[in-house]
Design a protein around this motif. Structure first.
Motif: not given
Length: 520
Positions: A278-285, A289-292
Protein backbone atom coordinates in the motif's frame (compact mmCIF):
# COMPACT_ATOMS: atom_id res chain seq x y z
CA UNK A 1 -31.13 -81.45 -64.00
CA UNK A 2 -29.26 -84.55 -63.46
CA UNK A 3 -26.56 -82.67 -61.58
CA UNK A 4 -29.07 -81.27 -59.16
CA UNK A 5 -30.61 -84.64 -58.49
CA UNK A 6 -27.35 -86.46 -58.28
CA UNK A 7 -25.77 -83.91 -55.75
CA UNK A 8 -25.91 -85.71 -52.43
CA UNK A 9 -23.65 -83.24 -50.42
CA UNK A 10 -25.43 -81.99 -47.29
CA UNK A 11 -26.25 -78.24 -47.13
CA UNK A 12 -25.70 -77.82 -50.73
CA UNK A 13 -28.33 -75.04 -50.90
CA UNK A 14 -26.44 -72.67 -48.34
CA UNK A 15 -24.81 -69.58 -49.95
CA UNK A 16 -21.02 -69.34 -49.95
CA UNK A 17 -19.19 -66.16 -48.68
CA UNK A 18 -15.65 -65.14 -49.01
CA UNK A 19 -13.73 -64.11 -45.92
CA UNK A 20 -13.88 -60.46 -46.89
CA UNK A 21 -17.60 -60.69 -47.58
CA UNK A 22 -18.41 -62.21 -44.23
CA UNK A 23 -16.07 -59.71 -42.47
CA UNK A 24 -17.78 -56.79 -44.24
CA UNK A 25 -21.21 -58.17 -43.33
CA UNK A 26 -20.21 -58.47 -39.67
CA UNK A 27 -18.75 -54.94 -39.76
CA UNK A 28 -21.93 -53.48 -41.20
CA UNK A 29 -24.06 -55.36 -38.69
CA UNK A 30 -21.98 -54.26 -35.68
CA UNK A 31 -21.68 -50.65 -36.79
CA UNK A 32 -25.40 -50.52 -37.61
CA UNK A 33 -26.46 -51.90 -34.27
CA UNK A 34 -23.89 -49.98 -32.15
CA UNK A 35 -23.34 -46.74 -34.04
CA UNK A 36 -23.29 -44.67 -30.79
CA UNK A 37 -22.69 -46.20 -27.36
CA UNK A 38 -21.47 -45.08 -23.95
CA UNK A 39 -19.32 -47.55 -22.07
CA UNK A 40 -18.24 -47.38 -18.44
CA UNK A 41 -15.08 -49.17 -17.44
CA UNK A 42 -11.54 -49.02 -16.10
CA UNK A 43 -8.63 -48.01 -18.34
CA UNK A 44 -6.06 -50.74 -18.76
CA UNK A 45 -3.04 -51.40 -21.05
CA UNK A 46 -2.71 -47.86 -22.38
CA UNK A 47 -0.13 -47.04 -25.07
CA UNK A 48 0.72 -43.87 -27.00
CA UNK A 49 2.77 -44.57 -30.17
CA UNK A 50 4.50 -41.86 -32.19
CA UNK A 51 1.55 -41.62 -34.52
CA UNK A 52 -0.37 -39.70 -31.84
CA UNK A 53 -3.17 -42.25 -31.50
CA UNK A 54 -4.08 -43.72 -28.11
CA UNK A 55 -4.70 -47.48 -27.75
CA UNK A 56 -6.29 -48.68 -24.54
CA UNK A 57 -8.51 -51.38 -23.05
CA UNK A 58 -11.78 -50.80 -21.20
CA UNK A 59 -12.38 -53.58 -18.73
CA UNK A 60 -14.51 -54.63 -15.85
CA UNK A 61 -14.31 -57.70 -13.64
CA UNK A 62 -15.28 -60.13 -16.47
CA UNK A 63 -14.61 -58.63 -19.94
CA UNK A 64 -12.18 -56.47 -21.90
CA UNK A 65 -13.10 -54.10 -24.75
CA UNK A 66 -10.29 -52.92 -27.06
CA UNK A 67 -10.53 -49.20 -27.77
CA UNK A 68 -8.76 -46.57 -29.82
CA UNK A 69 -8.66 -42.74 -29.72
CA UNK A 70 -7.50 -41.24 -33.01
CA UNK A 71 -4.93 -38.45 -33.06
CA UNK A 72 -7.37 -35.65 -33.94
CA UNK A 73 -9.74 -36.62 -31.12
CA UNK A 74 -6.89 -37.07 -28.60
CA UNK A 75 -5.81 -33.45 -29.00
CA UNK A 76 -9.34 -32.22 -28.17
CA UNK A 77 -9.94 -34.33 -25.05
CA UNK A 78 -10.53 -32.36 -21.87
CA UNK A 79 -9.19 -35.24 -19.77
CA UNK A 80 -6.44 -37.49 -21.02
CA UNK A 81 -7.00 -41.14 -20.06
CA UNK A 82 -4.61 -42.72 -17.59
CA UNK A 83 -4.19 -46.34 -16.66
CA UNK A 84 -6.36 -47.40 -13.73
CA UNK A 85 -8.80 -44.49 -14.12
CA UNK A 86 -12.53 -45.28 -14.27
CA UNK A 87 -14.05 -43.48 -17.25
CA UNK A 88 -17.17 -43.18 -19.35
CA UNK A 89 -16.26 -43.46 -23.05
CA UNK A 90 -18.57 -42.43 -25.89
CA UNK A 91 -18.13 -43.69 -29.46
CA UNK A 92 -19.05 -46.41 -31.92
CA UNK A 93 -18.24 -50.09 -32.22
CA UNK A 94 -16.48 -51.34 -35.28
CA UNK A 95 -14.51 -54.35 -36.36
CA UNK A 96 -10.93 -54.87 -37.44
CA UNK A 97 -11.11 -57.47 -40.21
CA UNK A 98 -7.37 -57.99 -40.28
CA UNK A 99 -7.47 -59.73 -36.89
CA UNK A 100 -11.15 -60.64 -36.57
CA UNK A 101 -11.49 -58.22 -33.66
CA UNK A 102 -13.96 -55.59 -32.73
CA UNK A 103 -13.08 -52.36 -30.93
CA UNK A 104 -14.58 -49.14 -29.67
CA UNK A 105 -13.62 -45.98 -31.55
CA UNK A 106 -13.83 -43.32 -28.81
CA UNK A 107 -15.09 -39.82 -29.60
CA UNK A 108 -15.10 -38.53 -26.00
CA UNK A 109 -13.87 -39.86 -22.69
CA UNK A 110 -14.50 -38.44 -19.24
CA UNK A 111 -13.76 -39.54 -15.69
CA UNK A 112 -16.63 -41.48 -14.14
CA UNK A 113 -17.52 -38.92 -11.42
CA UNK A 114 -15.68 -36.64 -8.99
CA UNK A 115 -14.18 -39.56 -7.14
CA UNK A 116 -12.33 -40.68 -10.22
CA UNK A 117 -11.11 -37.14 -10.92
CA UNK A 118 -9.85 -36.75 -7.39
CA UNK A 119 -8.06 -40.09 -7.54
CA UNK A 120 -6.40 -39.10 -10.81
CA UNK A 121 -5.53 -35.70 -9.37
CA UNK A 122 -3.94 -37.27 -6.31
CA UNK A 123 -1.96 -39.71 -8.44
CA UNK A 124 -0.66 -36.91 -10.66
CA UNK A 125 0.17 -34.80 -7.64
CA UNK A 126 2.28 -37.58 -6.11
CA UNK A 127 4.12 -38.17 -9.39
CA UNK A 128 4.99 -34.48 -9.85
CA UNK A 129 5.95 -34.10 -6.19
CA UNK A 130 8.33 -37.05 -6.56
CA UNK A 131 10.13 -35.08 -9.29
CA UNK A 132 10.68 -32.20 -6.86
CA UNK A 133 8.44 -29.68 -8.63
CA UNK A 134 6.67 -28.77 -5.38
CA UNK A 135 9.78 -28.40 -3.15
CA UNK A 136 9.88 -25.28 -0.98
CA UNK A 137 13.61 -24.86 -1.59
CA UNK A 138 13.07 -24.04 -5.28
CA UNK A 139 10.45 -21.36 -4.66
CA UNK A 140 11.63 -17.80 -5.40
CA UNK A 141 10.95 -14.74 -3.21
CA UNK A 142 8.50 -12.20 -4.59
CA UNK A 143 9.84 -8.74 -5.49
CA UNK A 144 8.91 -6.03 -3.00
CA UNK A 145 7.75 -3.49 -5.59
CA UNK A 146 7.70 -4.85 -9.18
CA UNK A 147 7.84 -2.37 -12.03
CA UNK A 148 5.90 -4.55 -14.49
CA UNK A 149 3.35 -7.26 -13.61
CA UNK A 150 2.28 -9.90 -16.12
CA UNK A 151 -1.26 -11.33 -15.75
CA UNK A 152 -2.34 -14.61 -17.39
CA UNK A 153 -6.15 -14.71 -17.44
CA UNK A 154 -9.21 -14.17 -19.56
CA UNK A 155 -9.40 -10.54 -20.78
CA UNK A 156 -13.20 -10.46 -20.63
CA UNK A 157 -13.89 -11.75 -17.11
CA UNK A 158 -14.31 -9.96 -13.81
CA UNK A 159 -10.96 -11.29 -12.60
CA UNK A 160 -8.81 -8.86 -14.60
CA UNK A 161 -11.00 -5.92 -13.55
CA UNK A 162 -10.63 -6.87 -9.88
CA UNK A 163 -6.84 -7.16 -10.23
CA UNK A 164 -6.46 -3.81 -12.03
CA UNK A 165 -8.75 -2.04 -9.58
CA UNK A 166 -6.86 -3.41 -6.58
CA UNK A 167 -3.46 -2.46 -8.05
CA UNK A 168 -4.73 1.06 -8.76
CA UNK A 169 -5.90 1.48 -5.15
CA UNK A 170 -2.72 0.14 -3.53
CA UNK A 171 0.19 1.11 -5.78
CA UNK A 172 -0.30 1.69 -9.53
CA UNK A 173 2.06 -0.41 -11.67
CA UNK A 174 2.47 -1.31 -15.34
CA UNK A 175 0.42 -4.42 -16.23
CA UNK A 176 0.85 -6.73 -19.26
CA UNK A 177 -2.12 -9.05 -19.95
CA UNK A 178 -1.74 -12.33 -21.86
CA UNK A 179 -5.27 -13.44 -22.80
CA UNK A 180 -5.96 -17.19 -22.44
CA UNK A 181 -8.92 -19.55 -22.16
CA UNK A 182 -9.45 -20.37 -18.49
CA UNK A 183 -11.43 -23.58 -19.00
CA UNK A 184 -12.01 -26.21 -21.63
CA UNK A 185 -9.64 -28.09 -23.85
CA UNK A 186 -7.67 -24.91 -24.88
CA UNK A 187 -7.00 -23.82 -21.30
CA UNK A 188 -3.91 -25.89 -20.42
CA UNK A 189 -1.86 -25.34 -23.61
CA UNK A 190 -2.63 -21.60 -23.72
CA UNK A 191 -1.75 -21.04 -20.06
CA UNK A 192 1.51 -22.98 -20.46
CA UNK A 193 2.40 -20.95 -23.59
CA UNK A 194 1.61 -17.68 -21.79
CA UNK A 195 3.92 -18.50 -18.84
CA UNK A 196 6.77 -19.52 -21.15
CA UNK A 197 6.12 -16.51 -23.40
CA UNK A 198 6.51 -14.03 -20.54
CA UNK A 199 9.76 -15.73 -19.51
CA UNK A 200 11.08 -15.54 -23.08
CA UNK A 201 10.84 -11.73 -23.19
CA UNK A 202 14.10 -9.75 -23.17
CA UNK A 203 14.74 -7.72 -20.01
CA UNK A 204 14.85 -4.02 -20.86
CA UNK A 205 13.50 -4.55 -24.38
CA UNK A 206 10.85 -2.58 -26.23
CA UNK A 207 8.26 -4.65 -24.39
CA UNK A 208 9.83 -5.14 -20.95
CA UNK A 209 9.78 -8.55 -19.29
CA UNK A 210 7.54 -8.60 -16.20
CA UNK A 211 9.06 -8.74 -12.73
CA UNK A 212 6.13 -10.79 -11.41
CA UNK A 213 3.50 -13.12 -12.95
CA UNK A 214 -0.08 -13.70 -11.78
CA UNK A 215 -2.06 -16.67 -13.13
CA UNK A 216 -5.69 -15.98 -12.16
CA UNK A 217 -9.18 -17.41 -12.67
CA UNK A 218 -12.49 -17.17 -10.87
CA UNK A 219 -14.17 -19.98 -9.00
CA UNK A 220 -15.77 -23.04 -10.61
CA UNK A 221 -16.27 -26.76 -10.39
CA UNK A 222 -13.52 -29.32 -10.45
CA UNK A 223 -14.09 -29.90 -14.14
CA UNK A 224 -13.94 -26.15 -14.87
CA UNK A 225 -10.61 -25.79 -13.07
CA UNK A 226 -9.13 -28.98 -14.50
CA UNK A 227 -6.96 -27.14 -17.01
CA UNK A 228 -4.81 -25.80 -14.13
CA UNK A 229 -4.22 -29.40 -12.98
CA UNK A 230 -2.66 -30.46 -16.27
CA UNK A 231 0.97 -31.51 -16.23
CA UNK A 232 1.98 -28.98 -18.93
CA UNK A 233 0.74 -26.05 -16.83
CA UNK A 234 2.42 -27.34 -13.68
CA UNK A 235 5.76 -27.82 -15.42
CA UNK A 236 5.59 -24.36 -17.03
CA UNK A 237 4.95 -22.79 -13.61
CA UNK A 238 7.81 -24.74 -12.04
CA UNK A 239 10.23 -23.75 -14.82
CA UNK A 240 9.34 -20.02 -14.66
CA UNK A 241 12.32 -17.80 -13.89
CA UNK A 242 9.95 -14.94 -13.03
CA UNK A 243 8.31 -15.28 -9.59
CA UNK A 244 4.74 -16.53 -10.04
CA UNK A 245 1.57 -16.11 -7.98
CA UNK A 246 -1.30 -18.53 -8.57
CA UNK A 247 -4.82 -17.24 -7.92
CA UNK A 248 -7.11 -19.93 -9.36
CA UNK A 249 -10.62 -20.27 -7.95
CA UNK A 250 -11.79 -19.34 -4.50
CA UNK A 251 -10.00 -19.90 -1.22
CA UNK A 252 -11.25 -23.50 -0.90
CA UNK A 253 -10.29 -24.46 -4.46
CA UNK A 254 -6.92 -26.13 -4.87
CA UNK A 255 -5.18 -26.94 -8.13
CA UNK A 256 -1.76 -28.39 -8.89
CA UNK A 257 -0.44 -25.03 -10.14
CA UNK A 258 -0.84 -23.77 -6.56
CA UNK A 259 1.84 -26.23 -5.41
CA UNK A 260 4.27 -25.34 -8.23
CA UNK A 261 3.87 -21.55 -7.94
CA UNK A 262 6.05 -19.40 -5.68
CA UNK A 263 3.02 -18.08 -3.78
CA UNK A 264 -0.62 -19.21 -3.68
CA UNK A 265 -3.18 -16.42 -3.28
CA UNK A 266 -6.70 -17.31 -2.05
CA UNK A 267 -8.37 -15.05 -4.64
CA UNK A 268 -7.31 -12.89 -7.60
CA UNK A 269 -7.80 -9.82 -5.41
CA UNK A 270 -5.50 -11.37 -2.82
CA UNK A 271 -2.89 -11.87 -5.54
CA UNK A 272 -2.97 -8.14 -6.35
CA UNK A 273 -2.63 -7.32 -2.65
CA UNK A 274 0.38 -9.64 -2.37
CA UNK A 275 1.99 -8.23 -5.53
CA UNK A 276 2.34 -4.61 -4.35
CA UNK A 277 2.35 -2.84 -0.96
CA UNK A 278 0.00 0.00 0.00
CA UNK A 279 1.55 3.28 -1.11
CA UNK A 280 0.17 5.27 1.85
CA UNK A 281 1.47 2.68 4.30
CA UNK A 282 4.91 3.02 2.74
CA UNK A 283 4.79 6.81 2.97
CA UNK A 284 3.75 6.61 6.64
CA UNK A 285 6.52 4.12 7.32
CA UNK A 286 9.05 6.40 5.62
CA UNK A 287 7.88 9.33 7.74
CA UNK A 288 8.26 7.22 10.87
CA UNK A 289 11.74 6.11 9.83
CA UNK A 290 12.65 9.71 9.05
CA UNK A 291 11.54 10.77 12.54
CA UNK A 292 13.47 7.92 14.13
CA UNK A 293 16.56 8.80 12.12
CA UNK A 294 16.27 12.50 12.99
CA UNK A 295 15.90 11.75 16.68
CA UNK A 296 18.79 9.32 16.58
CA UNK A 297 21.03 11.84 14.81
CA UNK A 298 20.02 14.65 17.19
CA UNK A 299 20.57 12.48 20.24
CA UNK A 300 23.87 11.16 18.94
CA UNK A 301 25.09 14.67 18.14
CA UNK A 302 24.07 15.94 21.57
CA UNK A 303 25.80 13.01 23.29
CA UNK A 304 28.99 13.55 21.30
CA UNK A 305 28.88 17.29 21.97
CA UNK A 306 28.58 16.65 25.69
CA UNK A 307 31.39 14.11 25.46
CA UNK A 308 33.62 16.68 23.76
CA UNK A 309 32.82 19.20 26.49
CA UNK A 310 33.66 16.66 29.20
CA UNK A 311 36.93 15.77 27.53
CA UNK A 312 37.68 19.48 26.99
CA UNK A 313 37.35 20.16 30.70
CA UNK A 314 39.91 17.44 31.41
CA UNK A 315 42.44 18.98 29.03
CA UNK A 316 44.99 21.51 30.43
CA UNK A 317 44.71 25.20 29.56
CA UNK A 318 46.77 26.49 26.61
CA UNK A 319 48.61 28.92 28.91
CA UNK A 320 49.56 26.04 31.20
CA UNK A 321 50.86 24.06 28.22
CA UNK A 322 52.99 27.00 27.09
CA UNK A 323 54.36 27.99 30.51
CA UNK A 324 57.15 25.40 30.63
CA UNK A 325 58.33 25.96 26.99
CA UNK A 326 58.18 29.73 27.52
CA UNK A 327 60.30 29.44 30.66
CA UNK A 328 62.82 27.22 28.87
CA UNK A 329 63.00 29.77 26.06
CA UNK A 330 63.68 32.60 28.50
CA UNK A 331 66.44 30.61 30.20
CA UNK A 332 67.99 29.81 26.83
CA UNK A 333 67.82 33.49 25.83
CA UNK A 334 69.58 34.47 29.08
CA UNK A 335 72.35 31.92 28.46
CA UNK A 336 72.71 32.89 24.81
CA UNK A 337 74.63 36.15 25.27
CA UNK A 338 77.31 34.66 27.60
CA UNK A 339 77.56 31.63 25.37
CA UNK A 340 78.09 33.77 22.27
CA UNK A 341 80.64 35.88 24.10
CA UNK A 342 82.52 32.83 25.31
CA UNK A 343 82.36 31.25 21.87
CA UNK A 344 83.71 34.43 20.30
CA UNK A 345 86.57 34.59 22.75
CA UNK A 346 87.42 30.95 22.11
CA UNK A 347 87.38 31.52 18.35
CA UNK A 348 89.57 34.67 18.69
CA UNK A 349 92.09 32.79 20.81
CA UNK A 350 92.13 29.93 18.30
CA UNK A 351 92.62 32.40 15.46
CA UNK A 352 95.49 34.00 17.30
CA UNK A 353 97.12 30.63 17.79
CA UNK A 354 96.69 29.83 14.11
CA UNK A 355 98.14 33.22 13.13
CA UNK A 356 101.12 32.62 15.43
CA UNK A 357 101.77 29.28 13.75
CA UNK A 358 101.22 30.69 10.27
CA UNK A 359 104.14 33.20 10.18
CA UNK A 360 106.98 30.71 10.81
CA UNK A 361 105.38 28.36 8.30
CA UNK A 362 105.33 31.08 5.66
CA UNK A 363 108.95 31.96 6.39
CA UNK A 364 110.00 28.35 6.08
CA UNK A 365 108.06 28.02 2.79
CA UNK A 366 109.73 31.19 1.38
CA UNK A 367 113.15 29.99 2.40
CA UNK A 368 112.50 26.62 0.77
CA UNK A 369 111.37 28.25 -2.47
CA UNK A 370 114.39 30.59 -2.41
CA UNK A 371 116.73 27.62 -1.98
CA UNK A 372 115.03 25.76 -4.83
CA UNK A 373 115.35 28.85 -7.03
CA UNK A 374 119.06 29.06 -6.28
CA UNK A 375 119.55 25.44 -7.34
CA UNK A 376 117.67 26.10 -10.56
CA UNK A 377 119.77 29.20 -11.27
CA UNK A 378 122.93 27.15 -10.74
CA UNK A 379 121.81 24.67 -13.35
CA UNK A 380 121.28 27.57 -15.82
CA UNK A 381 124.95 28.73 -15.93
CA UNK A 382 126.44 30.08 -19.26
CA UNK A 383 128.38 26.91 -19.87
CA UNK A 384 125.31 24.84 -19.35
CA UNK A 385 123.35 27.09 -21.70
CA UNK A 386 126.02 26.86 -24.38
CA UNK A 387 126.01 23.09 -24.10
CA UNK A 388 122.28 22.98 -24.47
CA UNK A 389 122.40 25.30 -27.50
CA UNK A 390 125.08 23.15 -29.17
CA UNK A 391 123.08 20.04 -28.54
CA UNK A 392 119.98 21.71 -29.99
CA UNK A 393 121.89 22.81 -33.08
CA UNK A 394 123.18 19.30 -33.70
CA UNK A 395 119.65 17.94 -33.31
CA UNK A 396 118.35 20.61 -35.64
CA UNK A 397 120.98 19.76 -38.20
CA UNK A 398 120.01 16.11 -38.07
CA UNK A 399 116.35 16.93 -38.53
CA UNK A 400 117.09 19.37 -41.34
CA UNK A 401 118.60 16.54 -43.36
CA UNK A 402 115.15 14.81 -43.37
CA UNK A 403 112.26 17.30 -43.85
CA UNK A 404 109.60 14.62 -43.44
CA UNK A 405 110.97 13.44 -40.13
CA UNK A 406 111.35 17.04 -39.08
CA UNK A 407 107.73 17.80 -39.95
CA UNK A 408 106.51 14.68 -38.15
CA UNK A 409 108.67 15.51 -35.16
CA UNK A 410 107.37 19.06 -35.20
CA UNK A 411 103.77 17.86 -35.33
CA UNK A 412 104.34 15.45 -32.44
CA UNK A 413 106.02 18.16 -30.44
CA UNK A 414 103.21 20.59 -31.16
CA UNK A 415 100.64 17.97 -30.22
CA UNK A 416 102.59 17.17 -27.08
CA UNK A 417 102.84 20.84 -26.25
CA UNK A 418 99.13 21.30 -26.77
CA UNK A 419 98.35 18.25 -24.62
CA UNK A 420 100.79 19.38 -21.95
CA UNK A 421 99.44 22.92 -22.12
CA UNK A 422 95.87 21.63 -21.80
CA UNK A 423 96.83 19.46 -18.85
CA UNK A 424 98.70 22.32 -17.20
CA UNK A 425 95.71 24.62 -17.79
CA UNK A 426 93.32 22.02 -16.36
CA UNK A 427 95.55 21.36 -13.33
CA UNK A 428 96.03 25.10 -12.83
CA UNK A 429 92.29 25.74 -13.10
CA UNK A 430 91.50 22.96 -10.63
CA UNK A 431 94.23 24.15 -8.28
CA UNK A 432 93.06 27.77 -8.48
CA UNK A 433 89.43 26.75 -7.96
CA UNK A 434 90.39 24.59 -4.96
CA UNK A 435 92.50 27.38 -3.45
CA UNK A 436 89.77 29.96 -4.15
CA UNK A 437 87.19 27.70 -2.49
CA UNK A 438 89.47 27.21 0.51
CA UNK A 439 90.11 30.97 0.69
CA UNK A 440 86.36 31.68 0.53
CA UNK A 441 85.75 29.09 3.27
CA UNK A 442 88.42 30.69 5.45
CA UNK A 443 86.95 34.11 4.72
CA UNK A 444 83.51 32.92 5.75
CA UNK A 445 84.97 31.41 8.91
CA UNK A 446 86.84 34.64 9.65
CA UNK A 447 83.70 36.70 9.04
CA UNK A 448 81.62 34.38 11.19
CA UNK A 449 84.11 34.36 14.04
CA UNK A 450 84.86 38.09 13.78
CA UNK A 451 83.22 40.54 16.08
CA UNK A 452 81.60 42.45 13.19
CA UNK A 453 78.93 39.77 12.90
CA UNK A 454 78.30 40.05 16.62
CA UNK A 455 77.88 43.84 16.23
CA UNK A 456 75.33 43.22 13.42
CA UNK A 457 73.22 41.20 15.87
CA UNK A 458 72.80 44.20 18.20
CA UNK A 459 75.92 44.15 20.33
CA UNK A 460 78.49 46.98 20.73
CA UNK A 461 82.20 47.32 21.65
CA UNK A 462 83.23 49.97 24.20
CA UNK A 463 86.69 51.36 23.73
CA UNK A 464 88.93 53.90 25.39
CA UNK A 465 91.44 54.77 22.75
CA UNK A 466 92.40 51.35 21.31
CA UNK A 467 91.76 49.48 24.54
CA UNK A 468 88.57 47.40 24.71
CA UNK A 469 86.67 47.76 27.98
CA UNK A 470 84.65 44.80 29.27
CA UNK A 471 84.02 45.88 32.89
CA UNK A 472 81.91 48.68 34.28
CA UNK A 473 84.63 49.76 36.68
CA UNK A 474 87.04 50.22 33.81
CA UNK A 475 84.56 52.41 31.94
CA UNK A 476 83.95 54.62 35.01
CA UNK A 477 87.66 55.25 35.32
CA UNK A 478 87.99 56.85 31.84
CA UNK A 479 86.70 60.35 31.18
CA UNK A 480 85.84 59.70 27.50
CA UNK A 481 84.61 56.52 25.81
CA UNK A 482 84.03 55.42 22.27
CA UNK A 483 81.24 52.93 21.39
CA UNK A 484 81.63 50.93 18.17
CA UNK A 485 78.45 49.83 16.44
CA UNK A 486 78.06 47.78 13.26
CA UNK A 487 77.88 50.96 11.15
CA UNK A 488 80.45 53.16 12.92
CA UNK A 489 81.79 54.55 16.18
CA UNK A 490 80.30 57.09 18.59
CA UNK A 491 82.11 59.08 21.30
CA UNK A 492 80.38 59.38 24.70
CA UNK A 493 81.11 60.69 28.19
CA UNK A 494 80.21 58.39 31.12
CA UNK A 495 77.52 59.92 33.38
CA UNK A 496 76.75 56.94 35.50
CA UNK A 497 79.67 57.56 37.99
CA UNK A 498 78.54 58.11 41.53
CA UNK A 499 79.13 61.74 42.69
CA UNK A 500 81.91 62.29 45.26
CA UNK A 501 80.72 62.91 48.80
CA UNK A 502 81.18 66.54 50.08
CA UNK A 503 83.62 66.91 53.05
CA UNK A 504 81.84 67.07 56.37
CA UNK A 505 82.48 70.25 58.41
CA UNK A 506 83.67 69.80 61.97
CA UNK A 507 81.39 71.65 64.42
CA UNK A 508 82.97 74.20 66.68
CA UNK A 509 83.14 73.50 70.38
CA UNK A 510 80.77 75.65 72.42
CA UNK A 511 82.31 78.31 74.47
CA UNK A 512 81.95 78.34 78.26
CA UNK A 513 78.90 80.05 79.53
CA UNK A 514 76.67 78.94 76.86
CA UNK A 515 78.48 80.84 74.12
CA UNK A 516 77.90 84.33 75.61
CA UNK A 517 80.72 86.85 75.98
CA UNK A 518 82.02 87.85 79.32
CA UNK A 519 80.80 91.13 80.68
CA UNK A 520 84.05 91.62 82.40
Amino acid sequence: MDDLIDDDAPGGNAPEFTVSEISGAVKRTVEGAFSHVRVRGEVGRLSRPRSGHIYLDLKDDRSVLASVVWKGVSARLAHQPEEGMEVIASGRLTTFPGQSKYQLVIDDIRPAGAGALMAMLEKRKQALAAEGLFDEARKKPLPFLPEVIGVVTSPSGAVIRDILHRLRDRFPRKVLIWPVAVQGERCAPEVARAIRGFNAMTPGGALPRPDLLIVARGGGSLEDLWGFNEEAVVRAAAESVIPLISAVGHETDTTLIDFASDYRAPTPTGAAEKAVPVRMDMLNWLRQQEGILTRAMTGGLAARTQRVRDVGRALPRPDALLEAPRQRLDLAALRLAPALKGRTQEARARLDRLAARLDPALERAVASKRLELGRSAGRLSPARLEALVREGRRTLARWQLDPQRLAARTLRMEEGLRTTSARFAQVAEVSVARRREKMESLERLRTTLGYKQTLARGYAVIRSGEAVLTQKAEAEAHPALEIEFSDGRLGVTPTGAAPKAAPRKTPKKPEPGGGQGSLF
